[in-house]
Scaffold this motif. Structure first.
Motif, PDB file in Angstrom:
ATOM      1  N   ASP A 157       0.830  -1.210   0.000  1.00 47.42           N
ATOM      2  CA  ASP A 157       0.000   0.000   0.000  1.00 47.42           C
ATOM      3  C   ASP A 157       0.864   1.260   0.000  1.00 47.42           C
ATOM      4  O   ASP A 157       0.521   2.270  -0.630  1.00 47.42           O
ATOM      5  CB  ASP A 157      -0.924   0.011   1.217  1.00 47.42           C
ATOM      6  N   VAL A 158       1.993   1.202   0.710  1.00 44.18           N
ATOM      7  CA  VAL A 158       2.926   2.333   0.688  1.00 44.18           C
ATOM      8  C   VAL A 158       3.490   2.520  -0.713  1.00 44.18           C
ATOM      9  O   VAL A 158       3.608   3.652  -1.218  1.00 44.18           O
ATOM     10  CB  VAL A 158       4.059   2.122   1.719  1.00 44.18           C
ATOM     11  N   VAL A 159       3.831   1.415  -1.368  1.00 46.37           N
ATOM     12  CA  VAL A 159       4.337   1.492  -2.740  1.00 46.37           C
ATOM     13  C   VAL A 159       3.321   2.163  -3.650  1.00 46.37           C
ATOM     14  O   VAL A 159       3.658   3.053  -4.449  1.00 46.37           O
ATOM     15  CB  VAL A 159       4.695   0.079  -3.261  1.00 46.37           C
ATOM     16  N   GLU A 160       2.059   1.770  -3.539  1.00 52.17           N
ATOM     17  CA  GLU A 160       1.023   2.362  -4.387  1.00 52.17           C
ATOM     18  C   GLU A 160       0.842   3.848  -4.075  1.00 52.17           C
ATOM     19  O   GLU A 160       0.638   4.660  -4.979  1.00 52.17           O
ATOM     20  CB  GLU A 160      -0.298   1.619  -4.200  1.00 52.17           C
ATOM     21  N   GLU A 161       0.914   4.220  -2.813  1.00 52.69           N
ATOM     22  CA  GLU A 161       0.789   5.628  -2.445  1.00 52.69           C
ATOM     23  C   GLU A 161       1.928   6.444  -3.030  1.00 52.69           C
ATOM     24  O   GLU A 161       1.718   7.549  -3.563  1.00 52.69           O
ATOM     25  CB  GLU A 161       0.769   5.764  -0.919  1.00 52.69           C
ATOM     26  N   LEU A 162       3.149   5.923  -2.960  1.00 51.85           N
ATOM     27  CA  LEU A 162       4.292   6.641  -3.521  1.00 51.85           C
ATOM     28  C   LEU A 162       4.169   6.786  -5.034  1.00 51.85           C
ATOM     29  O   LEU A 162       4.569   7.805  -5.601  1.00 51.85           O
ATOM     30  CB  LEU A 162       5.595   5.921  -3.154  1.00 51.85           C
ATOM     31  N   ARG A 163       3.597   5.792  -5.674  1.00 55.93           N
ATOM     32  CA  ARG A 163       3.411   5.892  -7.126  1.00 55.93           C
ATOM     33  C   ARG A 163       2.443   7.019  -7.484  1.00 55.93           C
ATOM     34  O   ARG A 163       2.612   7.678  -8.513  1.00 55.93           O
ATOM     35  CB  ARG A 163       2.922   4.552  -7.684  1.00 55.93           C
ATOM     36  N   THR A 164       1.433   7.260  -6.642  1.00 55.63           N
ATOM     37  CA  THR A 164       0.530   8.384  -6.905  1.00 55.63           C
ATOM     38  C   THR A 164       1.250   9.717  -6.756  1.00 55.63           C
ATOM     39  O   THR A 164       0.800  10.732  -7.289  1.00 55.63           O
ATOM     40  CB  THR A 164      -0.686   8.363  -5.951  1.00 55.63           C
ATOM     41  N   LEU A 165       2.366   9.708  -6.017  1.00 54.44           N
ATOM     42  CA  LEU A 165       3.154  10.925  -5.814  1.00 54.44           C
ATOM     43  C   LEU A 165       4.291  11.040  -6.827  1.00 54.44           C
ATOM     44  O   LEU A 165       5.141  11.920  -6.699  1.00 54.44           O
ATOM     45  CB  LEU A 165       3.717  10.941  -4.387  1.00 54.44           C
ATOM     46  N   GLY A 166       4.312  10.145  -7.807  1.00 56.81           N
ATOM     47  CA  GLY A 166       5.312  10.234  -8.868  1.00 56.81           C
ATOM     48  C   GLY A 166       6.574   9.458  -8.625  1.00 56.81           C
ATOM     49  O   GLY A 166       7.533   9.585  -9.396  1.00 56.81           O
ATOM     50  N   ILE A 167       6.622   8.630  -7.558  1.00 56.88           N
ATOM     51  CA  ILE A 167       7.801   7.798  -7.280  1.00 56.88           C
ATOM     52  C   ILE A 167       7.420   6.361  -7.595  1.00 56.88           C
ATOM     53  O   ILE A 167       6.766   5.686  -6.798  1.00 56.88           O
ATOM     54  CB  ILE A 167       8.264   7.958  -5.827  1.00 56.88           C
TER      55      ILE A 167
END
Length: 453
Positions: free
Chosen positions: A330-340
């Motif tokens: 879930d952290v990975v998916e959240e970071l992807r929404t932030l462009g990482i």
């Protein structure tokens, strides 16, 4: 990157996964942003801060591998010479093949050593005695032939470091790497550790939300494989050393060894665990978005490290609960929404074998007969048995899972006591006989020791 937003989302996600406390550290290439959430223990008395120390588990292996590559860089160790050149304990082993094992094979989990060897004396601190005990064990496979994740191999690397440097493992790690790098993790949970709070680990039962404190004991002889505890920011500092942007990189690790450490090793097929494996580092993500790093799991905690050498990005997450492993995606998916776009290995669940029959197990009678039996990796024994129209996998820890066979002898194993995602594994044929030789699950190989009757 907005630190307040990152902390808010981390707080929400830790609550969703019943994780008492966590740290998230993100290096954007120009700055490091830290977010913390929750408490160091479920009693709520101490809030997590950026210096709180969390158990790293197997992320410790990245530090161990880095130290070994430092010795290679200094000319004190050759990756491709047998470690028996250094360790007298390995010169006349019970399994003669052990004498040929190299540091490269130990680093890449291709040594053939069992996964989790322990001494009878759980408080024993001597890596020399540990290595002598390992020398009495049979190998799973010939060195260099296949990947099988091995804590044992990294404990042996700790012994190699001692013999090469003339120092105890703890002192060598601190003198050569930790202090020069400017980080101060606990090397174990000893009273003379650094002056920083050490978090409590927690277990969360499947399907429940109550976090229960647990002991995070690790045998002292396992310290090289999993004994460090520190912060997420400490892990980002280590990542920046490997990226090459840490100011101390020139003094600590030559470019040649940094490249060598992240170069995939032929034959190191970390099936179901990572997309490739190098020297102490896993490869995660697609070929055009390949990140490096490692994951760690201990009784009551998890740690995750990822970095991208090309962009200079680095991410680290530490948690103090077993459910940290479900928080990480879930952290990975959240970071992807932030462009990482963090690279992560997500083993797919293939379609069942066309010959599937009965209760969704995906195994017909002929396949069942080929697969049933016992598969051993040291003291760990997996039993594959007939169950109704299919097969069931179990071990002595209480694991019981229904197996669905897929194409190519790949399988998924779904626990009968939880709705958690299934394990992904495979059966491996002997190249000479064509018979089933190994069972691979969670990165570990278990050798078939007998067919079931």
């Amino acid at each position: 990157m907005e630190a307040r937003h990152l902390a808010s989302r981390l707080e929400e996600l830790t609550h969703a996964h019943a994780v008492p406390g966590a740290q998230l550290s993100v290096h954007t290439g120009t700055e490091t942003v830290d977010a913390v959430a929750g408490t160091e223990c479920c009693d709520g008395t101490r809030a997590v801060d950026p210096r709180s120390a969390f158990a790293y588990g197997s992320v410790t292996k990245v530090f161990a591998a880095t130290l070994v590559l430092q010795l290679v860089s200094d000319g004190d160790l050759d990756l491709d010479r047998p470690v028996s050149d250094v360790l007298a304990e390995f010169r006349e082993p019970a399994d003669a093949r052990l004498a040929s094992v190299t540091a490269r094979q130990l680093l890449s989990h291709t040594s053939g050593l069992v996964a989790d060897h322990e001494l009878d004396e759980t408080d024993e601190r001597s890596l020399f005695r540990y290595a002598k005990s390992v020398a009495e064990l049979p190998l799973l496979d010939r060195p260099g032939n296949s990947f099988s994740y091995s804590n044992t191999g990294y404990n042996i690397l700790g012994r190699v470091v001692e013999e090469v440097t003339g120092l105890k493992w703890r002192d060598a790690l601190q003198d050569f790497l930790l202090r020069p790098l400017g980080v101060d993790p606990y090397v174990d949970h000893s009273p003379d550790g650094p002056a920083r709070p050490l978090t409590t680990g927690h277990a969360v039962r499947p399907g429940q939300r109550e976090a229960r404190p647990v002991d995070q004991f690790l045998p002292p002889t396992w310290t090289p494989a999993g004994g460090l505890s520190g912060s997420a920011r400490d892990l980002v500092v280590l990542a920046r050393l490997h990226i090459g942007t840490d100011p101390k990189v020139a003094a600590l690790l030559e470019d040649e060894q940094r490249v060598e450490m992240r170069t995939p090793v032929p034959g190191a097929d970390a099936f179901g665990m990572a997309d490739a494996w190098a020297l102490g580092l896993g490869h995660y993500g697609s070929a055009d978005n390949r990140w490096l790093g490692h994951d760690g799991t201990v009784d009551g905690g998890t740690a995750h490290l990822r970095f991208h050498p090309g962009s200079g990005l680095a991410v680290a997450l530490t948690t103090n609960a077993t459910t940290g492993s479900s928080l990480w995606p879930d952290v990975v998916e959240e970071l992807r929404t932030l462009g990482i776009d963090v690279g992560d290995h997500r083993p797919g669940v293939p379609a069942p074998h066309p010959a599937a029959s009965g209760a969704g197990t995906g195994t017909g009678p002929q396949e069942t007969e080929r697969l049933v039996g016992d598969y051993a990796n040291g003291d760990t024994v997996f039993s594959v048995r007939r169950h109704h129209d299919g097969i069931r996998l179990s071990d002595r820890t209480g694991l019981v899972a229904d197996v669905t066979l897929n194409d190519g002898l790949n399988f998924t194993a779904r626990r009968v006591d939880t709705d958690a995602a299934p394990y992904v594994g495979r059966f491996v044929l002997d190249g000479g006989t064509g018979e089933i030789a190994l069972l691979q699950l969670a990165g570990r190989s278990a050798m078939r020791v007998r067919a079931a009757v």
